[in-house]
Motif scaffolding. Structure first.
Motif, PDB file in Angstrom:
ATOM      1  N   ILE A  62      47.820  37.181  42.492  1.00 19.96           N
ATOM      2  CA  ILE A  62      47.037  37.352  41.180  1.00 19.96           C
ATOM      3  C   ILE A  62      47.678  38.293  40.493  1.00 19.96           C
ATOM      4  CG2 ILE A  62      44.844  37.863  40.349  1.00 19.96           C
ATOM      5  CD1 ILE A  62      43.482  36.955  42.916  1.00 19.96           C
ATOM      6  N   VAL A  63      47.807  37.921  39.192  1.00 21.43           N
ATOM      7  CA  VAL A  63      48.571  38.914  38.165  1.00 21.43           C
ATOM      8  C   VAL A  63      47.557  39.227  36.917  1.00 21.43           C
ATOM      9  CG1 VAL A  63      50.666  39.299  36.561  1.00 21.43           C
ATOM     10  CG2 VAL A  63      50.810  37.948  38.727  1.00 21.43           C
ATOM     11  N   ILE A  64      47.479  40.491  36.708  1.00 19.29           N
ATOM     12  CA  ILE A  64      46.245  40.782  35.729  1.00 19.29           C
ATOM     13  C   ILE A  64      47.116  41.998  34.822  1.00 19.29           C
ATOM     14  CG2 ILE A  64      44.099  41.867  35.068  1.00 19.29           C
ATOM     15  CD1 ILE A  64      43.239  41.163  38.172  1.00 19.29           C
ATOM     16  N   ALA A  65      47.238  41.269  33.402  1.00 16.80           N
ATOM     17  CA  ALA A  65      47.843  42.139  32.622  1.00 16.80           C
ATOM     18  C   ALA A  65      46.876  42.467  31.451  1.00 16.80           C
ATOM     19  CB  ALA A  65      49.131  41.249  32.243  1.00 16.80           C
ATOM     20  N   ALA A  66      47.295  43.440  30.842  1.00 20.22           N
ATOM     21  CA  ALA A  66      46.950  44.091  29.614  1.00 20.22           C
ATOM     22  C   ALA A  66      47.392  42.835  28.590  1.00 20.22           C
ATOM     23  CB  ALA A  66      47.461  45.173  29.094  1.00 20.22           C
ATOM     24  N   ILE A 124      50.536  34.071  34.317  1.00 23.17           N
ATOM     25  CA  ILE A 124      49.810  35.216  35.000  1.00 23.17           C
ATOM     26  C   ILE A 124      48.468  34.654  35.064  1.00 23.17           C
ATOM     27  CG2 ILE A 124      51.492  36.772  34.056  1.00 23.17           C
ATOM     28  CD1 ILE A 124      49.303  37.431  31.966  1.00 23.17           C
ATOM     29  N   SER A 125      47.527  35.390  35.773  1.00 20.23           N
ATOM     30  CA  SER A 125      46.223  35.206  36.032  1.00 20.23           C
ATOM     31  C   SER A 125      45.226  35.451  34.916  1.00 20.23           C
ATOM     32  CB  SER A 125      45.713  35.734  37.457  1.00 20.23           C
ATOM     33  OG  SER A 125      46.760  35.649  38.321  1.00 20.23           O
ATOM     34  N   ARG A 126      45.442  36.594  34.295  1.00 17.26           N
ATOM     35  CA  ARG A 126      44.638  37.179  33.408  1.00 17.26           C
ATOM     36  C   ARG A 126      45.127  38.019  32.562  1.00 17.26           C
ATOM     37  NH1 ARG A 126      39.303  38.531  37.574  1.00 17.26           N
ATOM     38  NH2 ARG A 126      39.671  36.776  38.940  1.00 17.26           N
ATOM     39  N   ALA A 127      44.545  37.912  31.084  1.00 14.61           N
ATOM     40  CA  ALA A 127      44.971  38.885  30.191  1.00 14.61           C
ATOM     41  C   ALA A 127      43.947  39.366  29.762  1.00 14.61           C
ATOM     42  CB  ALA A 127      46.009  38.021  29.149  1.00 14.61           C
ATOM     43  N   VAL A 128      43.822  40.664  29.859  1.00 13.54           N
ATOM     44  CA  VAL A 128      42.655  41.513  29.252  1.00 13.54           C
ATOM     45  C   VAL A 128      42.839  42.780  28.466  1.00 13.54           C
ATOM     46  CG1 VAL A 128      41.327  40.756  31.488  1.00 13.54           C
ATOM     47  CG2 VAL A 128      42.327  43.009  31.315  1.00 13.54           C
ATOM     48  N   ALA A 129      41.979  43.289  27.788  1.00 17.07           N
ATOM     49  CA  ALA A 129      42.096  44.370  26.900  1.00 17.07           C
ATOM     50  C   ALA A 129      42.745  45.551  27.844  1.00 17.07           C
ATOM     51  CB  ALA A 129      40.783  44.685  25.979  1.00 17.07           C
ATOM     52  N   PRO A 130      43.367  46.515  27.235  1.00  8.82           N
ATOM     53  CA  PRO A 130      43.900  47.502  27.979  1.00  8.82           C
ATOM     54  C   PRO A 130      42.978  48.545  28.545  1.00  8.82           C
ATOM     55  CG  PRO A 130      45.272  47.107  26.084  1.00  8.82           C
ATOM     56  CD  PRO A 130      44.301  46.480  25.879  1.00  8.82           C
ATOM     57  N   ASP A 131      41.785  48.762  27.613  1.00 13.88           N
ATOM     58  CA  ASP A 131      40.955  49.783  28.299  1.00 13.88           C
ATOM     59  C   ASP A 131      39.887  48.912  29.531  1.00 13.88           C
ATOM     60  OD1 ASP A 131      39.667  47.785  26.429  1.00 13.88           O
ATOM     61  OD2 ASP A 131      38.323  49.351  25.874  1.00 13.88           O
ATOM     62  N   VAL A 132      40.057  47.482  29.581  1.00 13.77           N
ATOM     63  CA  VAL A 132      39.216  46.844  30.741  1.00 13.77           C
ATOM     64  C   VAL A 132      40.153  46.628  31.816  1.00 13.77           C
ATOM     65  CG1 VAL A 132      38.131  44.947  31.005  1.00 13.77           C
ATOM     66  CG2 VAL A 132      37.805  45.777  29.050  1.00 13.77           C
ATOM     67  N   LEU A 133      41.678  46.831  31.793  1.00 16.73           N
ATOM     68  CA  LEU A 133      42.533  46.332  32.681  1.00 16.73           C
ATOM     69  C   LEU A 133      42.083  47.252  34.110  1.00 16.73           C
ATOM     70  CD1 LEU A 133      45.118  44.769  33.628  1.00 16.73           C
ATOM     71  CD2 LEU A 133      46.421  46.787  32.885  1.00 16.73           C
ATOM     72  N   PRO A 134      41.772  48.535  33.973  1.00 19.69           N
ATOM     73  CA  PRO A 134      41.632  49.284  35.396  1.00 19.69           C
ATOM     74  C   PRO A 134      40.358  48.564  36.128  1.00 19.69           C
ATOM     75  CG  PRO A 134      42.076  50.911  33.944  1.00 19.69           C
ATOM     76  CD  PRO A 134      41.996  49.340  33.123  1.00 19.69           C
ATOM     77  N   GLN A 135      39.396  48.507  35.239  1.00 19.15           N
ATOM     78  CA  GLN A 135      38.182  47.964  36.117  1.00 19.15           C
ATOM     79  C   GLN A 135      38.338  46.613  36.513  1.00 19.15           C
ATOM     80  OE1 GLN A 135      38.659  49.650  32.967  1.00 19.15           O
ATOM     81  NE2 GLN A 135      36.515  49.821  32.110  1.00 19.15           N
ATOM     82  N   GLU A 136      38.960  45.585  35.819  1.00 19.95           N
ATOM     83  CA  GLU A 136      39.134  44.493  35.975  1.00 19.95           C
ATOM     84  C   GLU A 136      40.021  44.152  37.446  1.00 19.95           C
ATOM     85  OE1 GLU A 136      38.666  40.058  35.158  1.00 19.95           O
ATOM     86  OE2 GLU A 136      37.776  41.738  34.450  1.00 19.95           O
ATOM     87  N   ALA A 137      40.882  44.948  37.155  1.00 23.92           N
ATOM     88  CA  ALA A 137      41.838  45.061  38.318  1.00 23.92           C
ATOM     89  C   ALA A 137      41.169  45.457  39.684  1.00 23.92           C
ATOM     90  CB  ALA A 137      43.224  45.661  38.188  1.00 23.92           C
ATOM     91  N   GLU A 138      40.403  46.508  39.727  1.00 24.36           N
ATOM     92  CA  GLU A 138      39.788  47.161  40.895  1.00 24.36           C
ATOM     93  C   GLU A 138      38.757  46.186  41.232  1.00 24.36           C
ATOM     94  OE1 GLU A 138      40.969  49.666  42.690  1.00 24.36           O
ATOM     95  OE2 GLU A 138      42.562  49.476  41.202  1.00 24.36           O
ATOM     96  N   SER A 139      37.652  45.570  40.207  1.00 27.75           N
ATOM     97  CA  SER A 139      36.924  44.635  40.890  1.00 27.75           C
ATOM     98  C   SER A 139      37.605  43.494  41.691  1.00 27.75           C
ATOM     99  CB  SER A 139      36.378  44.045  39.533  1.00 27.75           C
ATOM    100  OG  SER A 139      35.604  43.013  39.879  1.00 27.75           O
ATOM    101  N   VAL A 140      38.512  42.913  41.298  1.00 24.80           N
ATOM    102  CA  VAL A 140      39.390  42.044  41.973  1.00 24.80           C
ATOM    103  C   VAL A 140      39.930  42.392  43.434  1.00 24.80           C
ATOM    104  CG1 VAL A 140      41.391  40.232  42.044  1.00 24.80           C
ATOM    105  CG2 VAL A 140      40.073  40.504  39.969  1.00 24.80           C
TER     106      VAL A 140
END
Length: 264
Positions: free
Chosen positions: A127-131, A185-201
């Motif tokens: 799973i790849v989560i990117a800003a 990649i799996s998801r592209a999210v706003a940079p300020d959301v990246l840490p929370q999104e990743a930790e949730s996964v």
């Protein structure tokens, strides 16, 4: 909590979640031989920990760049460029192989640009989560080189030959949004959301059915090498094995009683 801190790679694990951090930010997290060796040691630790309760591995990086690929300065000053290149690639490739085949989910968190071998490191993740500000560039042929770190295998399969050739031969930059739309990649999210999104996964995976994850990962990653009938047989054998294991007992019972499953 297990820690490993070298000059170029940081590793930590609480026994359930292991984190490998590229930690050479002043050099764009570029790979020279010591970094490749540190990376392999960290991957070996993940591999060994899979037998003692590890449930998730995480790949991330320090600094504004995720990874710019190989350290071209180290090759330019080497007495024997070919010998050094062979050492770096063979070492890093072994690490990538260990992580790709590890029987736990691997999550890559991309906070900045990935180029050259950095793309191969990114794609090591299941799973790849990117800003959504992250950018990607193959970059190899601009330096008179060909790709490594597994990128040709992934790009040709995930993107199709035409797009893989375009990105590799022209070295055009592509965005996280493009990479997501192409299925790279799996998801592209706003940079300020990246840490929370990743930790949730990561937390979701750490609480999940590890054996089911491992089997599903293996089935998907090896499916391209099978014909349809063979894959059906592999699926049947796998689910037949899993259905009588404790995680399936818990998962099925939780579904039938409408409660949240608790996997151990």
């Amino acid at each position: 909590m297990a820690h490993l801190t070298h000059e170029r790679i940081a590793f930590e694990s609480d026994g359930v979640i292991a984190r490998i951090t590229l930690d050479r930010p002043r050099h764009g997290n570029a790979f020279d031989l010591p970094m490749a060796e540190d990376f392999l040691e960290a991957a070996e630790r993940v591999h060994d920990a899979c037998t003692t309760g590890l449930r998730v591995a995480v790949l991330d990086a320090e600094g504004p760049m995720f990874c710019v690929g190989g350290d071209l300065q180290s090759f330019a000053t080497a007495e024997d460029r070919s010998a050094l290149m062979d050492q770096v690639t063979s070492t890093a490739h072994r690490a990538i192989e260990l992580l790709t085949t590890a029987p736990v989910p691997v999550v890559t968190i991309v906070q900045g640009t990935a180029a050259g071998g950095g793309i191969g490191i990114v794609l090591t993740g299941d799973i790849v989560i990117a800003a959504d500000t992250a950018k990607f560039k193959m970059a190899y042929t601009a330096a008179g080189l060909s790709p490594d770190f597994g990128s040709t295998w992934r790009l040709a399969r995930d993107l199709g030959l035409a797009r893989a050739l375009d990105l590799t031969l022209t070295n055009r930059v592509f965005t996280a949004a493009e990479a997501q739309s192409w299925g790279l990649i799996s998801r592209a999210v706003a940079p300020d959301v990246l840490p929370q999104e990743a930790e949730s996964v990561i937390e979701q995976l750490a609480a999940g059915p590890t054996r089911a994850f491992a089997t599903s990962k293996h089935l998907l990653r090896t499916s391209a090498d099978q014909d349809f009938t063979a894959q059906l047989n592999h699926e049947a054998a796998a689910i037949t094995t899993l259905v009588d294991e404790p995680a399936a007992h818990e998962g099925i019972d939780a579904f039938l009683t409408r409660r949240t499953p608790h996997f151990t």
